[in-house]
Design a protein around this motif. Structure first.
Motif, mmCIF file in Angstrom:
data_model
loop_
_atom_site.group_PDB
_atom_site.id
_atom_site.type_symbol
_atom_site.label_atom_id
_atom_site.label_comp_id
_atom_site.label_asym_id
_atom_site.label_seq_id
_atom_site.Cartn_x
_atom_site.Cartn_y
_atom_site.Cartn_z
ATOM 1 N N LEU A 108 53.263 9.214 68.997
ATOM 2 C CA LEU A 108 51.920 9.227 68.408
ATOM 3 C C LEU A 108 51.895 10.254 67.287
ATOM 4 C CD1 LEU A 108 49.921 9.089 71.750
ATOM 5 C CD2 LEU A 108 50.343 7.198 70.160
ATOM 6 N N LEU B 202 46.999 8.163 62.599
ATOM 7 C CA LEU B 202 45.568 8.471 62.681
ATOM 8 C C LEU B 202 44.792 7.977 61.465
ATOM 9 C CD1 LEU B 202 45.708 12.202 63.882
ATOM 10 C CD2 LEU B 202 44.988 10.246 65.261
ATOM 11 N N SER C 273 53.030 15.326 65.416
ATOM 12 C CA SER C 273 52.928 14.367 66.501
ATOM 13 C C SER C 273 52.158 15.000 67.643
ATOM 14 C CB SER C 273 54.320 13.918 66.962
ATOM 15 O OG SER C 273 55.036 15.001 67.496
ATOM 16 N N PHE C 274 51.763 14.157 68.597
ATOM 17 C CA PHE C 274 50.916 14.603 69.691
ATOM 18 C C PHE C 274 51.623 14.367 71.018
ATOM 19 C CE2 PHE C 274 48.356 13.493 66.080
ATOM 20 C CZ PHE C 274 47.474 14.555 65.979
ATOM 21 N N PHE D 245 45.889 12.632 70.894
ATOM 22 C CA PHE D 245 45.808 11.664 69.794
ATOM 23 C C PHE D 245 44.417 11.045 69.740
ATOM 24 C CE2 PHE D 245 46.240 7.464 67.924
ATOM 25 C CZ PHE D 245 47.042 7.689 66.821
#
Length: 537
Positions: free
Chosen positions: A255, A260, A308-309, A315
């Motif tokens: 993610l 996003l 990134s998450f 996210f």
């Protein structure tokens, strides 16, 4: 020209194709042909009722086809070649009924059907409708002085846009490099041609098995571009994005920040990851990532510039942070987003306040209790704040969540004040919120002899916004604090005894008509924190 079929022949590929299609019936064969043409493939091979694409231009397929032993039982279907320019009739290209036009950029030109261009591109459809008002007005032509990605990208885009139904796209298709998908995305957004981008991404993806890094790069390209489209074209891109990411196991579907860029696409990514298969290696990595996120949760929650998450929760919260208005205006999407919010994990403030307010606003009969979800988001968010009193003073909290300064008849659903008695809510933060809310009642509603203190007292009596429930919930803690002395490291329950409550008690004591239960409750709340309620008789 029709499709050509070569029995017992095939093309030797360096790598196996990345996709197969069912081809047991005439209808399935027709579907294979349509897909092959849409993706710019020159042929596909059928063996044992299964078709696999041959991601090469038609001319190269014909040059490389072989009749060898391993091709026995194989039927090679080769796409019809595009009609030559001399076979196309002339037309008046300056009218809306134009048949053929010439599109130019630099040294390149492409002759195409106006009807075909308009069907595939919103830019060309508008250009024909307005008689090339943004072109050079030369009869039968349109010139791009500048084109996203230059001449190479012009060639890629116009080859597909100009391809007639039922015929091959031709060179430089099919798409073999992910970098070409990136360039085509610029042309697709410029020309309002979402199906062009979808075809490029599928042409690249289905030609060969692709690795994780490449798939995620192209997914990020599609996510970013999807923001520029609406309607059916946008939905097609989202569908293809989901199909692309479904090829990855859960631990490989990273993610990243790039995903996003668009709300609907970002939500689709979350849904795919939630449904993705989990491998043993992926489970180990997931647990490790969760442990790391918990250990470093406070610092990581405040780092907005992340590549990134670690968790879907992070996210999802950042997706809301970027596109809150989209989700607030799209109830099904908002409800879907909350499926990925883990209320046991803190959301940084002030984001937690706006997220909780969005949850509280959902009032769908027969749906889950989103108000409880809102309370949990608030409690864990304010509980993780490094400066809870300052955080509580934020307008998104005292106004957006608790309605300080709004009228009682407000249609918005607000958090009740009894949430301030929850274990993770610091009393310092609770005191700020409680004081602001009570002050807003007093200043906005006091009239004549029924003064501000009377408004607050009436709120205690009627349990307005859960005020009485709050006082009854914190009373045991105040009594314990008075007996034991001292305060906890995260706050002092004496903070709940805000000045507005003292004023309400003084008014009640002087009035003499207040129920004994209410008077006793306020007395027990205020006595120890105020040092004995000195000056009140």
């Amino acid at each position: 020209m029709d499709w050509e079929i070569f029995e017992g022949q095939d093309v030797l590929l360096d790598e196996p194709p990345g996709k197969t299609w069912p081809a047991a019936s005439e209808a399935e064969i027709l579907a294979c042909r349509e897909e092959c043409l849409a993706l710019g493939y020159g042929a596909f091979a059928v063996k044992r009722s299964v078709a696999s694409p041959r991601p090469l231009p038609r001319a190269e397929v014909l040059d490389r086809k072989l009749a060898v032993f391993w091709a026995r039982g194989t039927a090679l279907h080769v796409a019809p070649s595009a009609p030559k320019p001399e076979d196309q009739s002339e037309g008046d290209s300056t009218s809306a009924n134009a048949r053929f036009v010439v599109i130019r950029h630099g040294e390149l030109m492409r002759r195409a059907s106006a009807e075909t261009l308009a069907a595939k591109s919103g830019y060309f459809e508008a250009a024909f409708r307005h008689d090339w008002s943004d072109g050079d007005r030369e009869e039968g032509s349109h010139t791009f002085e500048a084109f996203p990605g230059g001449e190479r990208n012009f060639e890629l885009a116009l080859a597909w846009l100009a391809a007639e139904p039922g015929f091959e796209v031709g060179g430089p298709w099919p798409i073999s490099q992910w970098e070409d998908v990136r360039e085509i995305s610029g042309a697709a957004t410029y020309l309002d041609a979402p199906r062009l981008l979808r075809a490029a991404a599928r042409s690249w993806r289905l030609a060969l098995p692709r690795n994780k890094e490449e798939l995620l790069r192209v997914a990020a390209i599609v996510v970013t571009a999807s923001l520029q489209f609406v309607g059916a074209g946008h939905d097609l891109l989202i569908e293809d994005l989901q199909a692309m990411l479904q090829e990855l196991p859960k631990h490989q579907l990273v993610l990243s920040e790039e995903l996003l860029a668009a709300p609907a696409a970002g939500l689709a990514v979350l849904e795919v990851r939630d449904a993705a298969r989990q491998t043993l290696v992926g489970h180990i990595r997931t647990v490790g990532g969760w442990v790391n996120s918990v250990i470093g949760g406070s610092d990581r929650a405040r780092n907005d510039a992340r590549s990134s998450f670690a968790t879907p929760h992070e996210f999802a919260t950042q997706l809301f942070a970027r596109h809150g208005s989209y989700f607030e205006d799209n109830l099904p999407a908002l409800m879907c987003l909350f499926r990925h919010i883990d209320t046991s994990m803190p959301t940084p403030e002030p984001l937690c306040f706006s997220l909780a307010a969005a949850a509280a606003a959902i009032n769908e009969e027969g749906k889950e209790d989103f108000m409880e979800l809102a309370r949990n988001i608030f409690e864990h968010g304010i509980g993780a704040s490094l400066d809870p009193a300052q955080a509580a003073a934020d307008e998104a909290c005292v106004v957006g969540l608790f309605g300080a300064g709004t009228r009682q008849a407000s249609p918005r659903r607000l958090l009740s004040l009894d949430v301030l008695a929850r274990p993770l809510v610091p009393p310092a933060a609770a005191a700020v919120i409680l004081s602001r809310v009570l002050s807003s009642w007093a200043s906005g509603e006091s009239k004549g002899d029924f003064d501000a203190a009377g408004v607050i007292l009436a709120g205690v009596v009627s349990n307005r916004q859960g005020l009485r429930s709050l006082l009854e919930a914190v009373l045991p803690r105040i009594a314990e604090r008075g007996a034991a002395g001292g305060a906890t490291e995260w706050g002092d329950c004496f903070d709940y005894a805000v000045p507005e409550l003292r004023a309400a008690f003084a008014w009640a004591a002087a009035d003499g008509h207040v129920a004994a239960e209410t008077l006793s409750l306020l007395f027990r709340i205020l006595f120890e924190p105020s040092g004995g309620l000195q000056g009140i008789h």
